[in-house]
Design a protein around this motif. Structure first.
Motif, PDB file in Angstrom:
ATOM      1  N   ALA A  11       0.836  -1.192   0.000  1.00  0.00           N
ATOM      2  CA  ALA A  11       0.000   0.000   0.000  1.00  0.00           C
ATOM      3  C   ALA A  11       0.874   1.246   0.000  1.00  0.00           C
ATOM      4  O   ALA A  11       2.107   1.174   0.046  1.00  0.00           O
ATOM      5  CB  ALA A  11      -0.937  -0.002   1.212  1.00  0.00           C
ATOM      6  N   MET A  12       0.205   2.390  -0.036  1.00  0.00           N
ATOM      7  CA  MET A  12       0.897   3.672  -0.042  1.00  0.00           C
ATOM      8  C   MET A  12      -0.018   4.698   0.592  1.00  0.00           C
ATOM      9  O   MET A  12      -1.240   4.650   0.400  1.00  0.00           O
ATOM     10  CB  MET A  12       1.251   4.073  -1.477  1.00  0.00           C
ATOM     11  N   ASN A  13       0.549   5.623   1.358  1.00  0.00           N
ATOM     12  CA  ASN A  13      -0.273   6.633   2.028  1.00  0.00           C
ATOM     13  C   ASN A  13      -0.596   7.761   1.051  1.00  0.00           C
ATOM     14  O   ASN A  13      -0.122   8.897   1.167  1.00  0.00           O
ATOM     15  CB  ASN A  13       0.461   7.169   3.261  1.00  0.00           C
ATOM     16  N   SER A  14      -1.410   7.402   0.065  1.00  0.00           N
ATOM     17  CA  SER A  14      -1.744   8.256  -1.067  1.00  0.00           C
ATOM     18  C   SER A  14      -3.078   7.781  -1.629  1.00  0.00           C
ATOM     19  O   SER A  14      -3.467   6.629  -1.409  1.00  0.00           O
ATOM     20  CB  SER A  14      -0.636   8.129  -2.129  1.00  0.00           C
ATOM     21  N   PRO A  15      -3.792   8.613  -2.390  1.00  0.00           N
ATOM     22  CA  PRO A  15      -5.093   8.177  -2.914  1.00  0.00           C
ATOM     23  C   PRO A  15      -5.015   7.068  -3.952  1.00  0.00           C
ATOM     24  O   PRO A  15      -5.963   6.294  -4.099  1.00  0.00           O
ATOM     25  CB  PRO A  15      -5.674   9.450  -3.541  1.00  0.00           C
ATOM     26  N   SER A 273      19.575 -18.819   1.455  1.00  0.00           N
ATOM     27  CA  SER A 273      18.377 -18.638   2.275  1.00  0.00           C
ATOM     28  C   SER A 273      18.382 -17.333   3.056  1.00  0.00           C
ATOM     29  O   SER A 273      17.407 -17.020   3.744  1.00  0.00           O
ATOM     30  CB  SER A 273      18.241 -19.806   3.260  1.00  0.00           C
ATOM     31  N   ASP A 274      19.453 -16.542   2.937  1.00  0.00           N
ATOM     32  CA  ASP A 274      19.523 -15.262   3.651  1.00  0.00           C
ATOM     33  C   ASP A 274      18.633 -14.199   3.024  1.00  0.00           C
ATOM     34  O   ASP A 274      18.437 -13.137   3.616  1.00  0.00           O
ATOM     35  CB  ASP A 274      20.967 -14.742   3.676  1.00  0.00           C
ATOM     36  N   ILE A 275      18.120 -14.451   1.813  1.00  0.00           N
ATOM     37  CA  ILE A 275      17.290 -13.464   1.123  1.00  0.00           C
ATOM     38  C   ILE A 275      15.920 -14.061   0.817  1.00  0.00           C
ATOM     39  O   ILE A 275      15.819 -15.137   0.226  1.00  0.00           O
ATOM     40  CB  ILE A 275      17.946 -12.995  -0.192  1.00  0.00           C
ATOM     41  N   LEU A 276      14.886 -13.337   1.224  1.00  0.00           N
ATOM     42  CA  LEU A 276      13.512 -13.705   0.898  1.00  0.00           C
ATOM     43  C   LEU A 276      13.069 -12.923  -0.332  1.00  0.00           C
ATOM     44  O   LEU A 276      13.468 -11.779  -0.530  1.00  0.00           O
ATOM     45  CB  LEU A 276      12.577 -13.368   2.060  1.00  0.00           C
ATOM     46  N   PHE A 277      12.211 -13.517  -1.145  1.00  0.00           N
ATOM     47  CA  PHE A 277      11.728 -12.876  -2.365  1.00  0.00           C
ATOM     48  C   PHE A 277      10.222 -12.670  -2.275  1.00  0.00           C
ATOM     49  O   PHE A 277       9.462 -13.631  -2.124  1.00  0.00           O
ATOM     50  CB  PHE A 277      12.089 -13.718  -3.595  1.00  0.00           C
ATOM     51  N   PHE A 278       9.814 -11.391  -2.346  1.00  0.00           N
ATOM     52  CA  PHE A 278       8.406 -11.025  -2.312  1.00  0.00           C
ATOM     53  C   PHE A 278       7.961 -10.660  -3.726  1.00  0.00           C
ATOM     54  O   PHE A 278       8.444  -9.685  -4.307  1.00  0.00           O
ATOM     55  CB  PHE A 278       8.170  -9.807  -1.406  1.00  0.00           C
ATOM     56  N   GLN A 279       7.047 -11.419  -4.282  1.00  0.00           N
ATOM     57  CA  GLN A 279       6.506 -11.152  -5.615  1.00  0.00           C
ATOM     58  C   GLN A 279       5.265 -10.277  -5.494  1.00  0.00           C
ATOM     59  O   GLN A 279       4.388 -10.530  -4.672  1.00  0.00           O
ATOM     60  CB  GLN A 279       6.153 -12.461  -6.306  1.00  0.00           C
ATOM     61  N   GLY A 280       5.183  -9.231  -6.321  1.00  0.00           N
ATOM     62  CA  GLY A 280       4.001  -8.392  -6.332  1.00  0.00           C
ATOM     63  C   GLY A 280       2.880  -9.020  -7.143  1.00  0.00           C
ATOM     64  O   GLY A 280       3.058  -9.340  -8.322  1.00  0.00           O
ATOM     65  N   LEU A 281       1.711  -9.218  -6.526  1.00  0.00           N
ATOM     66  CA  LEU A 281       0.540  -9.795  -7.185  1.00  0.00           C
ATOM     67  C   LEU A 281      -0.716  -9.119  -6.655  1.00  0.00           C
ATOM     68  O   LEU A 281      -0.717  -8.565  -5.551  1.00  0.00           O
ATOM     69  CB  LEU A 281       0.436 -11.308  -6.913  1.00  0.00           C
ATOM     70  N   SER A 282      -1.786  -9.177  -7.427  1.00  0.00           N
ATOM     71  CA  SER A 282      -3.094  -8.757  -6.946  1.00  0.00           C
ATOM     72  C   SER A 282      -4.107  -9.840  -7.285  1.00  0.00           C
ATOM     73  O   SER A 282      -3.827 -10.732  -8.107  1.00  0.00           O
ATOM     74  CB  SER A 282      -3.513  -7.417  -7.555  1.00  0.00           C
ATOM     75  N   ALA A 393      -1.152  -6.395  -3.770  1.00  0.00           N
ATOM     76  CA  ALA A 393      -1.666  -5.092  -4.178  1.00  0.00           C
ATOM     77  C   ALA A 393      -3.190  -5.124  -4.175  1.00  0.00           C
ATOM     78  O   ALA A 393      -3.796  -6.187  -4.309  1.00  0.00           O
ATOM     79  CB  ALA A 393      -1.140  -4.720  -5.560  1.00  0.00           C
ATOM     80  N   TYR A 394      -3.794  -3.962  -4.039  1.00  0.00           N
ATOM     81  CA  TYR A 394      -5.257  -3.903  -3.937  1.00  0.00           C
ATOM     82  C   TYR A 394      -5.852  -3.117  -5.100  1.00  0.00           C
ATOM     83  O   TYR A 394      -5.201  -2.275  -5.703  1.00  0.00           O
ATOM     84  CB  TYR A 394      -5.666  -3.238  -2.619  1.00  0.00           C
ATOM     85  N   GLN A 395      -7.104  -3.420  -5.404  1.00  0.00           N
ATOM     86  CA  GLN A 395      -7.904  -2.539  -6.256  1.00  0.00           C
ATOM     87  C   GLN A 395      -8.750  -1.602  -5.383  1.00  0.00           C
ATOM     88  O   GLN A 395      -8.876  -0.420  -5.673  1.00  0.00           O
ATOM     89  CB  GLN A 395      -8.816  -3.343  -7.178  1.00  0.00           C
ATOM     90  N   ARG A 396      -9.335  -2.163  -4.328  1.00  0.00           N
ATOM     91  CA  ARG A 396     -10.112  -1.385  -3.368  1.00  0.00           C
ATOM     92  C   ARG A 396      -9.586  -1.718  -1.982  1.00  0.00           C
ATOM     93  O   ARG A 396      -9.181  -2.843  -1.716  1.00  0.00           O
ATOM     94  CB  ARG A 396     -11.594  -1.753  -3.449  1.00  0.00           C
ATOM     95  N   THR A 397      -9.595  -0.735  -1.090  1.00  0.00           N
ATOM     96  CA  THR A 397      -9.125  -1.000   0.266  1.00  0.00           C
ATOM     97  C   THR A 397     -10.156  -0.529   1.286  1.00  0.00           C
ATOM     98  O   THR A 397     -10.778   0.522   1.088  1.00  0.00           O
ATOM     99  CB  THR A 397      -7.762  -0.312   0.509  1.00  0.00           C
ATOM    100  N   PRO A 398     -10.385  -1.281   2.364  1.00  0.00           N
ATOM    101  CA  PRO A 398      -9.715  -2.532   2.704  1.00  0.00           C
ATOM    102  C   PRO A 398     -10.404  -3.768   2.129  1.00  0.00           C
ATOM    103  O   PRO A 398     -10.022  -4.894   2.450  1.00  0.00           O
ATOM    104  CB  PRO A 398      -9.798  -2.542   4.237  1.00  0.00           C
ATOM    105  N   SER A 399     -11.441  -3.593   1.285  1.00  0.00           N
ATOM    106  CA  SER A 399     -12.263  -4.736   0.880  1.00  0.00           C
ATOM    107  C   SER A 399     -11.462  -5.815   0.159  1.00  0.00           C
ATOM    108  O   SER A 399     -11.734  -7.010   0.330  1.00  0.00           O
ATOM    109  CB  SER A 399     -13.437  -4.267   0.011  1.00  0.00           C
TER     110      SER A 399
END
Length: 460
Positions: A11-15, A273-282, A393-399
């Motif tokens: 998320a981001m503190n933005s509209p 194993s020292d690095i975790l990988f976070f994939q961006g998905l919605s 990632a979201y389209q609507r938040t928090p739904s």
């Protein structure tokens, strides 16, 4: 034993964050981003759903880079306005008990002495639940907002980042020995001056005597996250990151990125194993495939594709509004294209990658539409490719997060893909099961422990 996945809300503190235009949807609180209750509601949803963390993005300026102006960024609220994610993280500490709070901070915006103090304060107040997403800020506007005539060249930014983190590591890891704090009320001695050290850091950009103003926090160094996808960015991640955020377009593309960075990490003396990988998905979720795709089409009615082009163009420093979207990326010798184009190419071996592919890739290629069962199937494919977690990632938040928590998480838990409950300890301990609260000895920061110059000679 099945390896579970880590789940962060992205998320981001933005509209408007990723799916631009959806801030207009009647069932989202995006335009209420200034209201703390919006964020308290979100983190309580996340913690109830056993998400691991809230990952907050940020920007440092508004560029004139879509058809030569910044108008669309203002009109469509594309990362503008944007509030400080570190301050938001501080405000949310008391509303959560286990949730990790991961905030973005650029090497441009804060001197490392000030930043180290801010991060340690957050780590103390949260009992060790904070992470730092290290960014170098590609934007020209960001550079000009911080006294530069133009942005620093790409590879030079990463050399600067190495200098920045080294100064921070010395403050976090080298200023205070573990037993420096005595808090001896009877003798009137709070700390042993022989065990509190100046760092005496001298480098091209920084002269820092120290010592660090904060006593060691639960993690000392916050969890370190990085999202660079270029050659220099991947090298920086391999050397410094404990987690890296990727936006690969397919599991096969993710496998290439993961293998590349882990291979480089080994060359730096670290463990894969020292690095975790976070994939961006919605995700768009339905009780049937038909319902899910209907919901997806309804969301698309709100999406502004021109705003998507402006977002991606800003990140890549390319004015997509003035270029032919069907021209191959290879036709352009543009610095900003290199990192994200690499992800597209890795996902599509042999394909001629065109500008249009870059415009839509982040928003559409990373969207999974289906039932909880089909979404879980897809997530199993991503896990098999080597990822450790997902930035949702979201389209609507928090739904969007409520639907994921209520409908997808139970299926993921049934398959062993999501945690049943929170582990004890700091964010680092929660994400790296079986490891301690502090960085491993393999991390480059470890060499700065127990610096030798005390603040003062001990009293005789």
């Amino acid at each position: 034993m099945t390896k579970r996945l880590i789940f962060n809300a992205f998320a981001m503190n933005s509209p408007s964050h990723v799916y631009h235009g959806v801030w207009r949807h009647p069932q989202t609180r995006q335009t209420e981003f200034n209201d703390l209750s919006t964020w308290v509601e979100l983190v309580r949803v996340l913690e109830k759903g056993r998400f691991d963390g809230l990952f907050l993005a940020d920007v440092m300026g508004i560029d004139e880079i879509h058809r030569g102006t910044s108008d669309i960024y203002v009109e469509q609220a594309i990362h503008f306005p944007a509030n400080d994610p570190a301050i938001l993280s501080a405000a949310l500490i008391g509303a959560t008990e286990h949730l990790g709070l991961m905030f973005t901070s650029s090497i441009l915006q804060s001197h490392p002495f000030e930043f180290a103090r801010r991060a340690s304060t957050l780590d103390h107040l949260s009992q060790g639940r904070v992470g730092w997403n290290i960014v170098t800020s590609t934007s020209r506007a960001a550079a000009r907002n911080f006294d530069f005539e133009d942005r620093v060249p790409h590879d030079e930014r990463y050399r600067w980042a190495e200098e920045y983190v080294e100064a921070a590591y010395k403050l976090w890891e080298g200023s205070w020995e573990d037993d420096a704090v005595l808090a001896d009320k009877a003798r009137g001695v709070y700390a042993d001056p022989r065990k509190v050290h100046r760092i005496n850091h001298r480098s091209e950009r920084y002269r820092i005597d120290g010592p660090h103003l904060c006593v060691p926090s639960p993690q000392r160094t916050p969890l370190l996250i990085q999202a660079g996808s270029s050659v220099a960015g991947r090298r920086f991640a391999a050397r410094n990151a404990e987690a890296t955020f990727i936006v690969s377009l397919t599991p096969d593309g993710a496998r290439v990125a993961v293998d590349d960075i882990r291979r480089q990490a080994v060359a730096f003396g670290r463990d894969p194993s020292d690095i975790l990988f976070f994939q961006g998905l919605s995700f768009v979720i339905g009780s049937t495939e038909e319902e899910a795709w209907r919901k997806s089409r309804e969301l698309d009615d709100y999406i502004d594709t021109d705003a998507l082009a402006a977002h991606v163009g800003r990140d890549l420093d390319v004015d997509f509004g003035l270029l032919d979207p069907d021209r191959p990326v290879a036709d352009f010798n543009i610095q900003g294209l290199q990192g994200f184009a690499r992800f597209v190419e890795e996902a599509n071996p042999g394909k001629v990658v065109r500008l249009r592919d870059l415009t839509t890739a982040m928003s559409y290629n990373g969207r999974i539409v289906g039932t909880p069962e089909t979404i879980a199937d897809r997530l199993e494919d991503w896990r098999a490719a080597g990822i450790d977690g997902v930035n949702v990632a979201y389209q609507r938040t928090p739904s969007a997060f409520i639907e994921f928590a209520e409908h997808v998480m139970p299926e993921l838990r049934r398959r062993g893909l999501a945690q049943e409950d929170y582990a004890d300890g700091t964010l680092r301990e929660k994400l790296f099961a079986g490891r301690g609260a502090r960085l491993t000895e393999r991390h480059p920061a470890a060499r700065f422990r127990k610096l030798s110059a005390p603040v003062a000679e001990p009293a005789l």
